[in-house]
Write a protein that holds these residues in place. Sequence first.
Motif, PDB file in Angstrom:
ATOM      1  N   UNK A   1       0.846  -1.189   0.000  1.00  0.00           N
ATOM      2  CA  UNK A   1       0.000   0.000   0.000  1.00  0.00           C
ATOM      3  C   UNK A   1       0.882   1.240   0.000  1.00  0.00           C
ATOM      4  N   UNK A   2       0.398   2.291  -0.631  1.00  0.00           N
ATOM      5  CA  UNK A   2       1.120   3.556  -0.618  1.00  0.00           C
ATOM      6  C   UNK A   2       1.141   4.122   0.797  1.00  0.00           C
ATOM      7  N   UNK A   3       2.209   4.821   1.116  1.00  0.00           N
ATOM      8  CA  UNK A   3       2.297   5.481   2.406  1.00  0.00           C
ATOM      9  C   UNK A   3       2.831   4.631   3.538  1.00  0.00           C
ATOM     10  N   UNK A   4       3.124   3.363   3.272  1.00  0.00           N
ATOM     11  CA  UNK A   4       3.595   2.477   4.335  1.00  0.00           C
ATOM     12  C   UNK A   4       5.083   2.161   4.185  1.00  0.00           C
ATOM     13  N   UNK A   5       5.663   1.665   5.274  1.00  0.00           N
ATOM     14  CA  UNK A   5       7.075   1.300   5.290  1.00  0.00           C
ATOM     15  C   UNK A   5       7.246  -0.198   5.075  1.00  0.00           C
ATOM     16  N   UNK A   6       8.151  -0.536   4.164  1.00  0.00           N
ATOM     17  CA  UNK A   6       8.453  -1.938   3.865  1.00  0.00           C
ATOM     18  C   UNK A   6       9.955  -2.170   4.006  1.00  0.00           C
ATOM     19  N   UNK A   7      10.290  -3.433   4.299  1.00  0.00           N
ATOM     20  CA  UNK A   7      11.685  -3.836   4.428  1.00  0.00           C
ATOM     21  C   UNK A   7      11.952  -4.986   3.467  1.00  0.00           C
ATOM     22  N   UNK A   8      13.010  -4.845   2.654  1.00  0.00           N
ATOM     23  CA  UNK A   8      13.545  -5.972   1.889  1.00  0.00           C
ATOM     24  C   UNK A   8      14.787  -6.417   2.649  1.00  0.00           C
ATOM     25  N   UNK A   9      14.651  -7.533   3.357  1.00  0.00           N
ATOM     26  CA  UNK A   9      15.727  -7.970   4.254  1.00  0.00           C
ATOM     27  C   UNK A   9      16.947  -8.484   3.508  1.00  0.00           C
ATOM     28  N   UNK A  10      16.750  -8.878   2.256  1.00  0.00           N
ATOM     29  CA  UNK A  10      17.819  -9.496   1.482  1.00  0.00           C
ATOM     30  C   UNK A  10      17.796  -8.916   0.063  1.00  0.00           C
ATOM     31  N   UNK A  11      18.393  -7.768  -0.105  1.00  0.00           N
ATOM     32  CA  UNK A  11      18.318  -6.996  -1.343  1.00  0.00           C
ATOM     33  C   UNK A  11      18.763  -7.769  -2.579  1.00  0.00           C
ATOM     34  N   UNK A  12      19.934  -8.415  -2.504  1.00  0.00           N
ATOM     35  CA  UNK A  12      20.438  -9.149  -3.665  1.00  0.00           C
ATOM     36  C   UNK A  12      20.547  -8.268  -4.888  1.00  0.00           C
ATOM     37  N   UNK A  13      20.011  -8.748  -6.005  1.00  0.00           N
ATOM     38  CA  UNK A  13      20.060  -7.989  -7.248  1.00  0.00           C
ATOM     39  C   UNK A  13      19.001  -6.925  -7.375  1.00  0.00           C
ATOM     40  N   UNK A  14      18.133  -6.798  -6.371  1.00  0.00           N
ATOM     41  CA  UNK A  14      17.139  -5.725  -6.363  1.00  0.00           C
ATOM     42  C   UNK A  14      15.795  -6.074  -6.971  1.00  0.00           C
ATOM     43  N   UNK A  15      15.585  -7.345  -7.315  1.00  0.00           N
ATOM     44  CA  UNK A  15      14.343  -7.739  -7.965  1.00  0.00           C
ATOM     45  C   UNK A  15      13.101  -7.536  -7.111  1.00  0.00           C
ATOM     46  N   UNK A  16      13.160  -7.974  -5.862  1.00  0.00           N
ATOM     47  CA  UNK A  16      12.028  -7.788  -4.959  1.00  0.00           C
ATOM     48  C   UNK A  16      11.830  -6.305  -4.662  1.00  0.00           C
ATOM     49  N   UNK A  17      12.913  -5.612  -4.401  1.00  0.00           N
ATOM     50  CA  UNK A  17      12.831  -4.185  -4.064  1.00  0.00           C
ATOM     51  C   UNK A  17      12.176  -3.387  -5.181  1.00  0.00           C
ATOM     52  N   UNK A  18      12.556  -3.680  -6.421  1.00  0.00           N
ATOM     53  CA  UNK A  18      11.986  -2.933  -7.540  1.00  0.00           C
ATOM     54  C   UNK A  18      10.477  -3.146  -7.639  1.00  0.00           C
TER      55      UNK A  18
ATOM     56  N   UNK B   1      13.196   0.174   2.851  1.00  0.00           N
ATOM     57  CA  UNK B   1      14.567   0.054   3.336  1.00  0.00           C
ATOM     58  C   UNK B   1      15.048  -1.352   3.002  1.00  0.00           C
ATOM     59  N   UNK B   2      16.153  -1.445   2.285  1.00  0.00           N
ATOM     60  CA  UNK B   2      16.665  -2.736   1.819  1.00  0.00           C
ATOM     61  C   UNK B   2      18.055  -2.996   2.391  1.00  0.00           C
ATOM     62  N   UNK B   3      18.267  -4.227   2.868  1.00  0.00           N
ATOM     63  CA  UNK B   3      19.508  -4.602   3.536  1.00  0.00           C
ATOM     64  C   UNK B   3      20.286  -5.644   2.735  1.00  0.00           C
ATOM     65  N   UNK B   4      21.606  -5.544   2.759  1.00  0.00           N
ATOM     66  CA  UNK B   4      22.455  -6.615   2.238  1.00  0.00           C
ATOM     67  C   UNK B   4      23.874  -6.416   2.754  1.00  0.00           C
ATOM     68  N   UNK B   5      24.545  -7.519   3.081  1.00  0.00           N
ATOM     69  CA  UNK B   5      25.940  -7.435   3.533  1.00  0.00           C
ATOM     70  C   UNK B   5      26.917  -7.476   2.365  1.00  0.00           C
ATOM     71  N   UNK B   6      26.450  -7.913   1.218  1.00  0.00           N
ATOM     72  CA  UNK B   6      27.327  -8.125   0.062  1.00  0.00           C
ATOM     73  C   UNK B   6      27.478  -6.821  -0.717  1.00  0.00           C
ATOM     74  N   UNK B   7      28.687  -6.272  -0.736  1.00  0.00           N
ATOM     75  CA  UNK B   7      28.903  -4.993  -1.396  1.00  0.00           C
ATOM     76  C   UNK B   7      28.678  -5.086  -2.908  1.00  0.00           C
ATOM     77  N   UNK B   8      28.911  -6.267  -3.494  1.00  0.00           N
ATOM     78  CA  UNK B   8      28.652  -6.432  -4.931  1.00  0.00           C
ATOM     79  C   UNK B   8      27.163  -6.301  -5.214  1.00  0.00           C
ATOM     80  N   UNK B   9      26.336  -6.866  -4.337  1.00  0.00           N
ATOM     81  CA  UNK B   9      24.884  -6.733  -4.473  1.00  0.00           C
ATOM     82  C   UNK B   9      24.461  -5.286  -4.280  1.00  0.00           C
TER      83      UNK B   9
END
Length: 309
Positions: A21-38, A51-59
């Motif tokens: 829904x618009x106006x709400x906060x979401x978390x992508x816990x495992x950003x990876x290549x960004x598919x879910x985030x997009x 807000x998207x998280x990842x430990x892998x700097x390449x990702x």
Amino acid sequence: MQEFKHYPVMAREAVDGLQCEEGKLYIDATLGGGGYSELILQKIGKTGKLISFDVDIAAINASSERLKDYENLTIVNDSYTNIKKYLAENNIKEITGGVVFDLGASVPQLTSKERGFSFLSESKLDMRFNQSASFSAYDVVNDYKEDELVRIFSEYGEERFSKRIAKKIVEVRRTNKIETTKDLVNIIFEATPRIKSKIHPATRVFQAIRIEVNHELDNIKNTLNDVLTLLGNNAILSIVTFHSLEDRIVKQFFKHYSREWVGEQGVFDYNEPLLELINKKPYVASEEEVKVNPPSRSAKLRIAKRINK
């Protein structure tokens, strides 16, 4: 260095499950290549926040470029285990929309010759998602006692020849340190009988070491408990797992909090259920998706909604 390309498994199903829904906060816990985030960003408009998280700097680098036009996205180069800490530091009290987890390692990670995840190419024993961490597969293979190796191969890899493999590792390293993935694969071949199987003999051992190096199962358990306390009413957890150990943790967590739970002494842990299951049986990838991306055949998607807050 290879280009970072990751196929997001059951992405539409997982993101649709969030009921964005618009106006709400979401978390992508495992950003990876960004598919879910997009996909999330496409649904929440300019008033939503991700807000998207990842430990892998390449990702991080790949996804930052892919998603550079979205001003309502914050990418955090940190483990999803620190979601609670990050939100507290930024004075964010509640996740109003939901959280998506894709718990599978990405193809670039698993196939990179520099990262040591794959038994199909020779590299240093590494297997760290977080390249700044000091603990690696080398430490597990060369420093763990024989009974510790047996435990992780059995528990995390469900390897039937755990004792033989652990014994051989200890025997070999008495003379020389085990340096590369090829060294370890050769040891596994020497320690195990030749049997007909579609699975490479090193598959389960490599999985077990990867899980141990990255504390994957403990991280999932701890983070689910953290996130549950942060979810707003009707916020959703959408979780994609890739092997039975992960799925069992998520299944048991959802089951525990979706009904009144009686502890060992007959005391209620809470008065009312905290989760409502969206799907009682896990969703699996379609035949079409499996054809395009064969690893998706093992994926399972479980979704639950926070209630009674």
